[in-house]
Design a protein around this motif. Structure first.
Motif, PDB file in Angstrom:
ATOM      1  N   PHE A  14       0.895  -1.157   0.000  1.00 50.28           N
ATOM      2  CA  PHE A  14       0.000   0.000   0.000  1.00 50.28           C
ATOM      3  C   PHE A  14       0.931   1.203   0.000  1.00 50.28           C
ATOM      4  CE2 PHE A  14      -2.929  -3.069   2.104  1.00 50.28           C
ATOM      5  CZ  PHE A  14      -3.974  -2.977   1.203  1.00 50.28           C
ATOM      6  N   ASN A  17       4.331   1.007   1.806  1.00 51.12           N
ATOM      7  CA  ASN A  17       4.229   0.033   2.893  1.00 51.12           C
ATOM      8  C   ASN A  17       4.050  -1.387   2.339  1.00 51.12           C
ATOM      9  OD1 ASN A  17       3.850  -1.125   5.375  1.00 51.12           O
ATOM     10  ND2 ASN A  17       1.774  -0.306   5.694  1.00 51.12           N
ATOM     11  N   VAL A  19       2.995  -4.784   2.839  1.00 55.71           N
ATOM     12  CA  VAL A  19       2.140  -5.442   3.834  1.00 55.71           C
ATOM     13  C   VAL A  19       2.215  -6.966   3.729  1.00 55.71           C
ATOM     14  CG1 VAL A  19      -0.268  -5.698   4.520  1.00 55.71           C
ATOM     15  CG2 VAL A  19       0.622  -3.450   3.945  1.00 55.71           C
ATOM     16  N   PRO A  38      -0.879 -11.092  15.004  1.00 61.06           N
ATOM     17  CA  PRO A  38      -1.185  -9.806  15.630  1.00 61.06           C
ATOM     18  C   PRO A  38      -1.859  -8.841  14.658  1.00 61.06           C
ATOM     19  CG  PRO A  38       1.205 -10.103  15.401  1.00 61.06           C
ATOM     20  CD  PRO A  38       0.556 -11.373  14.952  1.00 61.06           C
ATOM     21  N   SER A  39      -2.484  -7.820  15.216  1.00 64.75           N
ATOM     22  CA  SER A  39      -3.137  -6.793  14.420  1.00 64.75           C
ATOM     23  C   SER A  39      -2.113  -6.147  13.487  1.00 64.75           C
ATOM     24  CB  SER A  39      -3.712  -5.749  15.378  1.00 64.75           C
ATOM     25  OG  SER A  39      -4.375  -4.776  14.649  1.00 64.75           O
ATOM     26  N   GLY A  40      -2.505  -5.975  12.223  1.00 64.65           N
ATOM     27  CA  GLY A  40      -1.625  -5.322  11.255  1.00 64.65           C
ATOM     28  C   GLY A  40      -0.638  -6.265  10.581  1.00 64.65           C
ATOM     29  N   SER A  41      -0.727  -7.560  10.863  1.00 66.18           N
ATOM     30  CA  SER A  41       0.256  -8.495  10.293  1.00 66.18           C
ATOM     31  C   SER A  41      -0.049  -8.843   8.827  1.00 66.18           C
ATOM     32  CB  SER A  41       0.331  -9.777  11.136  1.00 66.18           C
ATOM     33  OG  SER A  41      -0.938 -10.373  11.257  1.00 66.18           O
ATOM     34  N   GLY A  42      -1.244  -8.450   8.345  1.00 68.98           N
ATOM     35  CA  GLY A  42      -1.549  -8.669   6.921  1.00 68.98           C
ATOM     36  C   GLY A  42      -2.561  -9.774   6.664  1.00 68.98           C
ATOM     37  N   LYS A  43      -3.222 -10.267   7.718  1.00 67.58           N
ATOM     38  CA  LYS A  43      -4.143 -11.399   7.570  1.00 67.58           C
ATOM     39  C   LYS A  43      -5.313 -11.042   6.636  1.00 67.58           C
ATOM     40  CE  LYS A  43      -5.103 -11.475  11.986  1.00 67.58           C
ATOM     41  NZ  LYS A  43      -4.365 -10.299  12.489  1.00 67.58           N
ATOM     42  N   SER A  44      -5.959  -9.917   6.904  1.00 69.89           N
ATOM     43  CA  SER A  44      -7.115  -9.526   6.076  1.00 69.89           C
ATOM     44  C   SER A  44      -6.680  -9.246   4.655  1.00 69.89           C
ATOM     45  CB  SER A  44      -7.774  -8.253   6.621  1.00 69.89           C
ATOM     46  OG  SER A  44      -8.357  -8.506   7.845  1.00 69.89           O
ATOM     47  N   THR A  45      -5.535  -8.599   4.505  1.00 68.89           N
ATOM     48  CA  THR A  45      -5.053  -8.282   3.153  1.00 68.89           C
ATOM     49  C   THR A  45      -4.817  -9.575   2.371  1.00 68.89           C
ATOM     50  OG1 THR A  45      -4.031  -6.287   4.029  1.00 68.89           O
ATOM     51  CG2 THR A  45      -3.295  -7.012   1.855  1.00 68.89           C
ATOM     52  N   GLU A  54      -8.552  -7.155  -3.044  1.00 71.01           N
ATOM     53  CA  GLU A  54      -7.323  -6.364  -3.138  1.00 71.01           C
ATOM     54  C   GLU A  54      -6.514  -6.913  -4.315  1.00 71.01           C
ATOM     55  OE1 GLU A  54      -6.574  -3.729  -1.592  1.00 71.01           O
ATOM     56  OE2 GLU A  54      -7.675  -3.808   0.298  1.00 71.01           O
ATOM     57  N   GLU A 165     -12.411 -12.705  10.305  1.00 70.05           N
ATOM     58  CA  GLU A 165     -12.766 -12.466  11.713  1.00 70.05           C
ATOM     59  C   GLU A 165     -14.290 -12.430  11.903  1.00 70.05           C
ATOM     60  OE1 GLU A 165     -10.586  -9.536  13.804  1.00 70.05           O
ATOM     61  OE2 GLU A 165      -8.801  -9.770  12.569  1.00 70.05           O
ATOM     62  N   HIS A 197      -9.481 -15.020  15.757  1.00 66.14           N
ATOM     63  CA  HIS A 197      -8.793 -14.994  17.055  1.00 66.14           C
ATOM     64  C   HIS A 197      -9.307 -16.122  17.948  1.00 66.14           C
ATOM     65  CE1 HIS A 197      -6.831 -11.242  16.071  1.00 66.14           C
ATOM     66  NE2 HIS A 197      -7.996 -10.766  15.674  1.00 66.14           N
TER      67      HIS A 197
HETATM   68  N1  LIG Z   1      -6.609  -0.177   1.980  1.00 65.90           N
HETATM   69  C1  LIG Z   1      -5.475   0.043   2.662  1.00 65.90           C
HETATM   70  N2  LIG Z   1      -4.718   1.125   2.409  1.00 65.90           N
HETATM   71  C2  LIG Z   1      -3.557   1.341   3.083  1.00 65.90           C
HETATM   72  N3  LIG Z   1      -3.085   0.521   4.043  1.00 65.90           N
HETATM   73  C3  LIG Z   1      -3.809  -0.568   4.343  1.00 65.90           C
HETATM   74  C4  LIG Z   1      -5.034  -0.872   3.672  1.00 65.90           C
HETATM   75  N4  LIG Z   1      -5.542  -2.020   4.176  1.00 65.90           N
HETATM   76  C5  LIG Z   1      -4.658  -2.427   5.125  1.00 65.90           C
HETATM   77  N5  LIG Z   1      -3.632  -1.571   5.220  1.00 65.90           N
HETATM   78  C6  LIG Z   1      -2.471  -1.697   6.109  1.00 65.90           C
HETATM   79  O1  LIG Z   1      -1.919  -2.962   5.903  1.00 65.90           O
HETATM   80  C7  LIG Z   1      -1.445  -3.523   7.112  1.00 65.90           C
HETATM   81  C8  LIG Z   1      -2.053  -4.887   7.320  1.00 65.90           C
HETATM   82  O2  LIG Z   1      -3.461  -4.746   7.503  1.00 65.90           O
HETATM   83  P1  LIG Z   1      -4.433  -5.986   7.638  1.00 65.90           P
HETATM   84  O3  LIG Z   1      -5.803  -5.443   7.873  1.00 65.90           O
HETATM   85  O4  LIG Z   1      -4.226  -6.892   6.502  1.00 65.90           O
HETATM   86  O5  LIG Z   1      -3.873  -6.664   8.965  1.00 65.90           O
HETATM   87  P2  LIG Z   1      -4.590  -7.717   9.913  1.00 65.90           P
HETATM   88  O6  LIG Z   1      -3.530  -8.672  10.315  1.00 65.90           O
HETATM   89  O7  LIG Z   1      -5.805  -8.261   9.266  1.00 65.90           O
HETATM   90  O8  LIG Z   1      -4.991  -6.829  11.171  1.00 65.90           O
HETATM   91  P3  LIG Z   1      -6.304  -6.907  12.138  1.00 65.90           P
HETATM   92  O9  LIG Z   1      -6.189  -8.169  12.914  1.00 65.90           O
HETATM   93  O10 LIG Z   1      -6.166  -5.670  12.984  1.00 65.90           O
HETATM   94  O11 LIG Z   1      -7.481  -6.857  11.213  1.00 65.90           O
HETATM   95  C9  LIG Z   1      -1.775  -2.516   8.199  1.00 65.90           C
HETATM   96  O12 LIG Z   1      -0.626  -1.741   8.439  1.00 65.90           O
HETATM   97  C10 LIG Z   1      -2.862  -1.689   7.573  1.00 65.90           C
HETATM   98  O13 LIG Z   1      -2.854  -0.374   8.090  1.00 65.90           O
END
Ligand SMILES: Nc1ncnc2c1ncn2[C@@H]1O[C@H](COP(=O)(O)OP(=O)(O)OP(=O)(O)O)[C@@H](O)[C@H]1O
Length: 243
Positions: A14, A17, A19, A38-45, A54, A165, A197
């Motif tokens: 992104f 960044n 991810v 952990p939060s922000g590790s990229g799971k949702s992406t 995406e 989630e 989780h």
């Molecule tokens: N559309 C976007 N634009 C910019 N950055 C993004 C976007 N979507 C996610 N990110 C960034 O990508 C990184 C990973 O996000 P992601 O949601 O994949 O993590 P996650 O492991 O699913 O976290 P959580 O458990 O909090 O949902 C984070 O730093 C987030 O801020």
């Protein structure tokens, strides 16, 4: 047998960044793969790259052998094979439960109203909500709304389901009903990739557990083994906080 989902050297930026930093993994047909981290590790992406909600920056995603990162691919066709359930349910508030389940079927599957309703009712029965056909989402609990969202995804006859989630927005007492529905689906052989989780669910239902941190897969294996005997220090640190 061709894998249901195969991801090869997937990268996602992104802006500046990075991810996802080179993800490789496979979900076999009928497998339940749980993704934790952990939060922000990229799971949702990662999950969202699997059905191209995406756009991966580079790498390959194969769905039943078909490269869906190919620019020529028909995205609507791809997505119709992959059911997706979000944390936030995403139901249409101005439509009844039945209407919520029928609209995409009529549009994407070209089903008649009667056909769509028949499929919808069967799936509502499956999630234990036959009595809620005429209710509006606002009159349902979060757990019921999520079960409607699952029934809606099932009504499109997906080959596999992605869950992002699915219980994180629910009050604790409502989590069990949703997990029960997911457990039953897994028992019927549905291929599932679940960002969660819920370590108990991962241990009991998952065939494979993937631990992500900082955009990479740090460790993966049989859930019971990873949860009780994590090999990597980052997995150990994460689990010591959540278990
Ligand atoms: N559309 C976007 N634009 C910019 N950055 C993004 C976007 N979507 C996610 N990110 C960034 O990508 C990184 C990973 O996000 P992601 O949601 O994949 O993590 P996650 O492991 O699913 O976290 P959580 O458990 O909090 O949902 C984070 O730093 C987030 O801020």
């Amino acid at each position: 047998m061709t894998a249901a989902i195969e991801v090869r050297d997937l990268h996602k930026y992104f802006g500046e960044n990075e991810v996802l930093k080179g993800i490789d993994f496979t979900v076999e047909q009928g497998q339940v793969v749980c993704v934790i981290g952990p939060s922000g590790s990229g799971k949702s992406t990662l999950l969202r790259c699997v059905n191209r909600l995406e756009e991966p920056t580079s790498g390959v995603v194969l769905i039943e052998g078909e490269d869906i990162t190919d620019p020529e691919v028909d995205l609507n066709k791809v997505r119709s094979r992959i059911g997706m359930v979000f944390q936030s349910f995403n139901l249409f508030p101005h439509m009844t439960v039945l209407e919520n389940l029928c609209i995409a079927q009529k549009r994407a599957k070209k089903r008649s109203k009667a056909e769509a309703e028949q499929v919808a009712r069967a799936n509502l029965e499956k999630v234990g909500l036959s009595d809620k056909v005429d209710a509006y989402p606002a009159h349902l609990s979060g757990g019921q709304q999520q079960r409607v969202a699952i029934a809606r995804a099932l009504s499109m006859d997906p080959d596999m389901m992605l869950f992002d989630e699915p219980t994180s927005a629910l009050d604790p007492e409502l989590v069990g009903d949703v997990l029960d529905v997911m457990r039953r689906l897994a028992g019927e052989g549905m291929t599932m990739m679940v960002v969660t989780h819920e370590m108990g669910f991962a241990r009991e239902v998952g065939d494979k557990l993937v631990f992500m941190d900082g955009g990479v897969i740090v460790e993966e294996g049989v859930p019971r083994e990873v949860l009780t005997n994590p090999q990597h220090v980052r997995t150990q640190q994460f689990l010591s906080k959540v278990l």
